[in-house]
Design an enzyme around this catalytic site. Structure first.
Site, mmCIF file in Angstrom:
data_model
loop_
_atom_site.group_PDB
_atom_site.id
_atom_site.type_symbol
_atom_site.label_atom_id
_atom_site.label_comp_id
_atom_site.label_asym_id
_atom_site.label_seq_id
_atom_site.Cartn_x
_atom_site.Cartn_y
_atom_site.Cartn_z
ATOM 1 N N MET A 42 27.000 -52.681 71.973
ATOM 2 C CA MET A 42 26.546 -51.950 73.366
ATOM 3 C C MET A 42 27.306 -50.687 73.657
ATOM 4 S SD MET A 42 27.774 -54.234 76.275
ATOM 5 C CE MET A 42 29.492 -54.608 76.528
ATOM 6 N N LYS A 43 28.598 -50.366 73.024
ATOM 7 C CA LYS A 43 29.637 -49.275 73.526
ATOM 8 C C LYS A 43 28.865 -48.089 73.015
ATOM 9 C CE LYS A 43 32.611 -51.796 75.462
ATOM 10 N NZ LYS A 43 33.267 -51.405 76.958
ATOM 11 N N ASP A 44 28.038 -48.112 72.144
ATOM 12 C CA ASP A 44 27.500 -46.726 71.674
ATOM 13 C C ASP A 44 26.819 -46.090 73.096
ATOM 14 O OD1 ASP A 44 28.109 -47.767 69.133
ATOM 15 O OD2 ASP A 44 25.825 -47.967 68.375
ATOM 16 N N ALA A 47 29.612 -44.600 75.019
ATOM 17 C CA ALA A 47 30.387 -43.584 74.307
ATOM 18 C C ALA A 47 29.624 -42.345 74.309
ATOM 19 C CB ALA A 47 30.608 -44.228 72.866
#
Ligand SMILES: Cc1ncc(COP(=O)(O)O)c(C=O)c1O
Length: 455
Positions: A42-44, A47
């Protein structure tokens, strides 16, 4: 559908019903599977948002360099954004991280600087300090700082929240997520509560982290902080992305319960997910068993993919060494301290005591290491060998105060730490400390562990 670049494929991840694991729950339990993002987490989402907000603010300009201290998921998201948009990436990492993690970031073109783990965050060699220094020295560089950068929360407010609201056809009643930087829990919960203020949010925390106690009492309790193994959730700081107003409840989950549930998600639901996914599902189901009614719909966010954890929770030897395999019982710190007399009291000195008094006490009680207290807090330690070499070097120190000669404090460990984990910590450090149910501090030394192994 043709996408212009990999970053257009971020988001719109699937929502999947839990079948076997939720059979005792009234109501419906759904998971949002974030490993379908291109960087497998989910960090995409955050970011790319941190990068695009920095571009809009003029902080990141064409040809610029993105610099972050990171170990995994955020680095991958930033690297993908950098590839698509033509930026350079430099990541600083602690040397305890696995080689695979370093290689993954290098594979997508990032430069990785490996820094020593066993130094304090303020030490100029730490991966935080090196990242900050690079940011200062390299012109046109951008240091996203995922903990305090509110673009992190905004990404989930703008994407994760609306996706959940629409995919559940506005029927969601409960939202559960692990809390690390806080972005995914708080951005999503803020959006969902704006649509329906009755939606209940459940934050998942780890033992060894400060969040739950802070939410419930307003106290930032350093006594809650000790090392734990679960990656990604729990903190010893309060990041700006954690907004306690939109988190209704916190549930703490042990490393073991999280690891066991992670493996069950793979085997019983076909969801090959990361370790914090096991924390989120274990904690959310615990809450759901007591609180969900027929007709309720709970959504749990599953942050990342299982590949990063092949050497840990998906490895039987690792699970055995940590005492995490189901159906087996292991000796733990709790077993050691439960054998002690009811009137056990820790041998300690005050930081205002004199070195002479401390040596007298160590001789009288035949202990070789002793914690140093300031009121109820452990602020340092004394070890006979180090104390002796300091006094040989400078004999006048025997008339000094304990505060002048003490070393750093011993580390607190969790009560469910197994003998294997305790002995590996004691090899690196000195003795360790553990609190019993009544908050009484106990010391555990090499001798205690040897004795427990031979019993
Ligand atoms: C694997 C994993 N799970 C959960 C989280 C927690 O998410 P957040 O930082 O949005 O609170 C993180 C964050 O680093 C993570 O990497």
């Amino acid at each position: 559908m043709i996408y212009n670049s990999i970053i257009e494929t971020i988001g719109n991840t699937p929502m999947i019903r839990l079948n076997k694991l939720s059979k005792d729950i009234k109501g419906e339990v759904l998971v949002k599977v974030e490993y379908f993002n291109p960087g497998n987490s989910m960090k995409d989402r955050m970011a790319i948002k941190m990068v695009e907000d920095a571009e809009k603010a003029g902080i990141l300009k064409p040809g610029g360099t993105i610099i972050e201290g990171t170990s995994g998921n955020t680095g991958m998201g930033l690297a993908l954004a950098a590839v698509a948009k033509g930026y350079k990436c430099i990541f600083t990492m602690a040397d305890k991280q696995s080689k695979e993690k370093i290689d993954i970031l290098k594979a997508v073109g990032a430069e990785v600087i490996v820094c020593p783990t066993n130094v304090s965050p303020e030490d100029p060699r730490s991966y935080y300090s090196v990242a900050r220094k690079l940011n200062k020295d390299i012109p046109n560089s951008f240091y996203p700082n995922q903990y305090d950068n509110l673009s992190n929360t905004a990404a989930h407010y703008e994407t994760t929240g609306p996706e959940i609201w629409n995919d559940t056809e506005r029927k969601i009643t409960h939202y559960a997520a692990g809390v690390g930087t806080g972005g995914s829990m708080c951005g999503t919960a803020t959006y969902l509560k704006e649509q329906n203020p009755d939606i209940v949010s459940v934050g998942i925390d780890t033992y060894g982290s400060v969040f739950k106690k802070y939410k419930e009492t307003g106290i930032f309790d350093e006594k809650e902080v000790y090392p734990y193994l679960t990656e990604g959730i729990g903190e010893d700081i309060l990041p700006k992305n954690v907004n306690f107003d939109v988190i209704d409840h916190f549930i703490k989950v042990t490393d073991k319960d999280a690891a066991v549930m992670t493996r069950r998600l793979a085997r019983e639901e076909g969801l090959f997910v990361g370790w914090s996914c096991g924390s989120a599902v274990h904690g959310a189901l615990e809450y759901a068993k007591e609180n969900l009614k027929e007709g309720d719909v709970m959504v749990i966010i599953l942050p990342d993919h299982g590949t990063r954890y092949l050497g840990k929770v998906y490895n039987d030897d690792w699970m055995r060494n940590h005492g995490f395999l189901e159906g087996k019982s292991y000796s733990t710190a709790k077993d050691i301290i439960s054998k002690r007399p009811a009137n056990y009291s820790l041998v300690s000195v005050k930081k205002s005591d004199s070195v002479k008094e401390a040596i007298g006490l160590m001789n009288k009680t035949s202990v070789s290491q002793i914690p140093v207290m300031d009121g109820d807090e452990v602020v340092g330690s004394l070890t006979d060998t180090k104390l002796l070499s300091k006094i040989i070097e400078n004999p006048s120190l025997k008339d000094a105060g304990v505060e002048e000669v003490m070393e750093s404090s011993m580390t607190f460990v969790a009560r469910d730490s197994t003998l294997d984990v305790l002995s590996s910590m004691i090899e690196k450090e000195k003795a360790v400390l553990v609190r019993d149910e009544k908050d009484q501090i106990h010391i555990i030394t090499k001798h205690d562990i040897l004795e427990a192994f031979t019993n």
